[in-house]
Design a protein around this motif. Structure first.
Motif, PDB file in Angstrom:
ATOM      1  N   VAL A  50       0.848  -1.204   0.000  1.00  0.00           N
ATOM      2  CA  VAL A  50       0.000   0.000   0.000  1.00  0.00           C
ATOM      3  C   VAL A  50       0.877   1.246   0.000  1.00  0.00           C
ATOM      4  CG1 VAL A  50      -1.736   1.309   1.278  1.00  0.00           C
ATOM      5  CG2 VAL A  50      -1.907  -1.172   1.160  1.00  0.00           C
ATOM      6  N   LEU A  51       1.896   1.274   0.850  1.00  0.00           N
ATOM      7  CA  LEU A  51       2.779   2.443   0.918  1.00  0.00           C
ATOM      8  C   LEU A  51       3.485   2.684  -0.408  1.00  0.00           C
ATOM      9  CD1 LEU A  51       4.371   1.967   4.454  1.00  0.00           C
ATOM     10  CD2 LEU A  51       2.529   3.533   3.797  1.00  0.00           C
ATOM     11  N   ARG A  52       3.950   1.618  -1.039  1.00  0.00           N
ATOM     12  CA  ARG A  52       4.634   1.762  -2.325  1.00  0.00           C
ATOM     13  C   ARG A  52       3.686   2.296  -3.395  1.00  0.00           C
ATOM     14  NH1 ARG A  52       6.077  -3.168  -2.947  1.00  0.00           N
ATOM     15  NH2 ARG A  52       4.503  -3.727  -4.456  1.00  0.00           N
ATOM     16  N   ARG A  53       2.496   1.726  -3.484  1.00  0.00           N
ATOM     17  CA  ARG A  53       1.544   2.143  -4.526  1.00  0.00           C
ATOM     18  C   ARG A  53       1.008   3.548  -4.292  1.00  0.00           C
ATOM     19  NH1 ARG A  53      -1.910  -3.440  -5.320  1.00  0.00           N
ATOM     20  NH2 ARG A  53      -0.210  -4.622  -6.271  1.00  0.00           N
ATOM     21  N   GLU A  54       0.865   3.927  -3.030  1.00  0.00           N
ATOM     22  CA  GLU A  54       0.350   5.265  -2.703  1.00  0.00           C
ATOM     23  C   GLU A  54       1.473   6.300  -2.604  1.00  0.00           C
ATOM     24  OE1 GLU A  54      -2.884   6.061  -2.535  1.00  0.00           O
ATOM     25  OE2 GLU A  54      -3.356   3.985  -3.052  1.00  0.00           O
ATOM     26  N   GLU A  55       2.710   5.831  -2.793  1.00  0.00           N
ATOM     27  CA  GLU A  55       3.888   6.701  -2.719  1.00  0.00           C
ATOM     28  C   GLU A  55       3.951   7.462  -1.398  1.00  0.00           C
ATOM     29  OE1 GLU A  55       3.936   9.070  -6.259  1.00  0.00           O
ATOM     30  OE2 GLU A  55       4.187   7.328  -7.557  1.00  0.00           O
ATOM     31  N   ALA A  56       3.710   6.732  -0.315  1.00  0.00           N
ATOM     32  CA  ALA A  56       3.775   7.305   1.028  1.00  0.00           C
ATOM     33  C   ALA A  56       5.001   6.717   1.737  1.00  0.00           C
ATOM     34  CB  ALA A  56       2.511   6.982   1.804  1.00  0.00           C
ATOM     35  N   PRO A  57       5.794   7.545   2.384  1.00  0.00           N
ATOM     36  CA  PRO A  57       6.998   7.032   3.044  1.00  0.00           C
ATOM     37  C   PRO A  57       6.732   6.241   4.323  1.00  0.00           C
ATOM     38  CG  PRO A  57       6.805   9.389   3.368  1.00  0.00           C
ATOM     39  CD  PRO A  57       5.703   8.984   2.430  1.00  0.00           C
ATOM     40  N   SER A  58       5.568   6.460   4.953  1.00  0.00           N
ATOM     41  CA  SER A  58       5.272   5.775   6.206  1.00  0.00           C
ATOM     42  C   SER A  58       3.761   5.701   6.421  1.00  0.00           C
ATOM     43  CB  SER A  58       5.914   6.509   7.386  1.00  0.00           C
ATOM     44  OG  SER A  58       5.302   7.776   7.541  1.00  0.00           O
TER      45      SER A  58
END
Length: 67
Positions: A50-58
């Motif tokens: 989810v973090l990778r696909r949403e481009e969220a660092p944490s």
């Protein structure tokens, strides 16, 4: 005894707050953050995906963005 930390988590011996592991499943996180967490993802999807696909660092950044 450990001191309570952010979001019901606990601090490690060195005072750092433990972060959620990348292999935590969305279904587990929905129990804590509500059924609308990570809408569009299956409950067996890993947090790291989810973090990778949403481009969220944490996780905390993802939660702030979704508010």
């Amino acid at each position: 005894m450990k001191q309570p930390g952010l979001d019901g988590r606990h601090r490690d011996q060195n005072g750092q707050i433990r972060q959620k592991n990348g292999n935590t499943r969305v279904g587990t996180l929905r129990e804590q953050y509500g059924d609308d967490f990570a809408t569009g993802y299956r409950s067996d999807t890993h947090l790291s995906t989810v973090l990778r696909r949403e481009e969220a660092p944490s996780l905390s950044q993802l939660l702030r963005r979704d508010r």
